[in-house]
Design an enzyme around this catalytic site. Structure first.
Site, PDB file in Angstrom:
ATOM      1  N   ASP A 186      60.559 -17.557  93.835  1.00 13.96           N
ATOM      2  CA  ASP A 186      59.391 -18.440  93.805  1.00 13.96           C
ATOM      3  C   ASP A 186      58.076 -17.674  93.772  1.00 13.96           C
ATOM      4  O   ASP A 186      58.042 -16.453  93.951  1.00 13.96           O
ATOM      5  CB  ASP A 186      59.425 -19.400  95.013  1.00 13.96           C
ATOM      6  CG  ASP A 186      59.840 -18.700  96.305  1.00 13.96           C
ATOM      7  OD1 ASP A 186      59.683 -17.471  96.396  1.00 13.96           O
ATOM      8  OD2 ASP A 186      60.322 -19.388  97.221  1.00 13.96           O
TER       9      ASP A 186
ATOM     10  N   ASN B 103      63.467 -25.541 108.383  1.00 11.27           N
ATOM     11  CA  ASN B 103      63.852 -26.906 107.998  1.00 11.27           C
ATOM     12  C   ASN B 103      65.017 -26.902 106.997  1.00 11.27           C
ATOM     13  O   ASN B 103      65.352 -27.915 106.427  1.00 11.27           O
ATOM     14  CB  ASN B 103      62.650 -27.657 107.404  1.00 11.27           C
ATOM     15  CG  ASN B 103      62.112 -26.999 106.134  1.00 11.27           C
ATOM     16  OD1 ASN B 103      62.683 -26.024 105.636  1.00 11.27           O
ATOM     17  ND2 ASN B 103      61.018 -27.525 105.610  1.00 11.27           N
TER      18      ASN B 103
ATOM     19  N   GLU C 211      62.461 -28.070  99.476  1.00 12.90           N
ATOM     20  CA  GLU C 211      62.289 -28.681 100.786  1.00 12.90           C
ATOM     21  C   GLU C 211      63.320 -29.793 101.024  1.00 12.90           C
ATOM     22  O   GLU C 211      63.953 -30.272 100.077  1.00 12.90           O
ATOM     23  CB  GLU C 211      60.866 -29.260 100.872  1.00 12.90           C
ATOM     24  CG  GLU C 211      59.759 -28.248 100.611  1.00 12.90           C
ATOM     25  CD  GLU C 211      59.560 -27.244 101.762  1.00 12.90           C
ATOM     26  OE1 GLU C 211      60.431 -27.137 102.650  1.00 12.90           O
ATOM     27  OE2 GLU C 211      58.518 -26.569 101.771  1.00 12.90           O
TER      28      GLU C 211
ATOM     29  N   HIS D 187      65.152 -25.157 104.164  1.00 12.76           N
ATOM     30  CA  HIS D 187      64.834 -24.960 102.753  1.00 12.76           C
ATOM     31  C   HIS D 187      65.385 -23.623 102.237  1.00 12.76           C
ATOM     32  O   HIS D 187      65.558 -22.675 102.991  1.00 12.76           O
ATOM     33  CB  HIS D 187      63.333 -25.117 102.467  1.00 12.76           C
ATOM     34  CG  HIS D 187      62.461 -23.988 102.912  1.00 12.76           C
ATOM     35  ND1 HIS D 187      61.128 -24.161 103.198  1.00 12.76           N
ATOM     36  CD2 HIS D 187      62.700 -22.671 103.120  1.00 12.76           C
ATOM     37  CE1 HIS D 187      60.600 -23.010 103.555  1.00 12.76           C
ATOM     38  NE2 HIS D 187      61.530 -22.088 103.515  1.00 12.76           N
TER      39      HIS D 187
HETATM   40  P1  PGA Z   1      61.232 -15.994 106.557  1.00  5.37           P
HETATM   41  O1  PGA Z   1      61.262 -17.136 105.463  1.00  5.37           O
HETATM   42  O2  PGA Z   1      62.199 -14.965 106.120  1.00  5.37           O
HETATM   43  O3  PGA Z   1      59.831 -15.494 106.553  1.00  5.37           O
HETATM   44  O4  PGA Z   1      61.633 -16.615 107.851  1.00  5.37           O
HETATM   45  C1  PGA Z   1      62.493 -17.590 105.010  1.00  5.37           C
HETATM   46  C2  PGA Z   1      62.295 -18.803 104.131  1.00  5.37           C
HETATM   47  O5  PGA Z   1      61.367 -19.572 104.390  1.00  5.37           O
HETATM   48  O6  PGA Z   1      63.070 -18.981 103.189  1.00  5.37           O
END
Ligand code: PGA
Length: 251
Positions: free
Chosen positions: A67, A136, A143, A138
């Protein structure tokens, strides 16, 4: 889903780097799907360390990132282009034209999404996709409630994701509201998926992931329908799963 347990973040990162290096040994021209965020940072550090020591070559590797924020220049220190360059690409021998990250700057974002999807197909699909997981559930910026079939698309970020990412910005109001992300339908076409989780903040979502049913409300639960998924999680991330469950998952 195959679970590998790590004692801590460092061990998780080392194990993840090993999986990636084995993939490159087996297929030096692998197509790697890459992720950004705090969880995967240690993995890139281990890969850079390996490159310095063992000179593992990335000359024939193609990479596709999950992304990128929209409306952000690739030289902006908050962009995922910048993150990838600083933490990985500038330290290894990958040719710059083998690096693919969605371009969130163009006028035709829908066209960019289609081109990105086409390019992945053109290179034969992703051999190994690295993933973090949001609190959450994702994956990428897909999302809760996102269709399991959606391809690369423009997404409006939820408040909880913007809040989680605010630590990298001056304040939450500076966090972009939109991004381009590979869709769940794109991710699940990868031949092998490697998901990493570390820390107490991920304990609740891992409990949900392993215990609950497959539901679009937990995007990562789609991985239960995939035949080749490896999850590497540390003790803290597994702390809400009972020991018996972990034992079963580890076998
Ligand atoms: P993080 O993010 O590794 O910074 O916890 C993971 C994500 O949101 O996919």
């Amino acid at each position: 889903m195959k679970l590998l347990k790590a004692n801590n973040y460092h061990e998780m990162s080392k194990k993840a780097a090993e999986v990636i290096l084995n993939q490159l040994k087996e297929k030096p021209n692998s197509v790697l799907g890459l992720a950004t965020g705090g969880t995967v940072l240690g993995t890139y550090e281990c890969l850079v360390e390996d490159y310095k020591k063992n000179h593992t070559s990335y000359q024939h590797v193609q990479t596709f990132n999950l992304d990128e924020y929209t409306g952000m220049s690739r030289t902006d220190s908050h962009s995922y282009h910048y993150y990838m360059n600083e933490n990985f690409f500038k330290h290894i021998d990958i040719p710059t034209d083998h690096i693919h990250i969605p371009n969130g700057l163009g006028k035709d974002l829908i066209g960019e999404c289609q081109n990105y999807e086409d390019k992945i197909t053109e290179y034969g699909g992703i051999d190994l996709q690295l993933l973090g997981i949001g609190q959450n559930g994702h994956i990428g910026f897909n999302e809760p409630g996102t269709s399991f079939d959606i391809k690369t698309h423009v997404v409006t970020l939820t408040e909880s994701t913007r809040k989680a990412n605010a630590r990298y910005f001056e304040s939450i109001s500076s966090v972009p509201t939109q991004a381009i992300t590979m869709g769940i339908g794109t991710i699940r076409k990868s031949k092998h998926i490697l998901l990493l989780a570390s820390g107490k903040e991920k304990a609740l979502i891992l409990q949900q992931l392993f215990n609950d049913v497959i539901d679009e409300i937990v995007p990562a639960s789609v991985l239960k329908m995939h035949s080749n998924v490896t999850i590497i999680a540390d003790e803290e991330a597994l702390s809400l799963l009972d020991d018996e469950k972990v034992k079963v998952l580890l076998t």
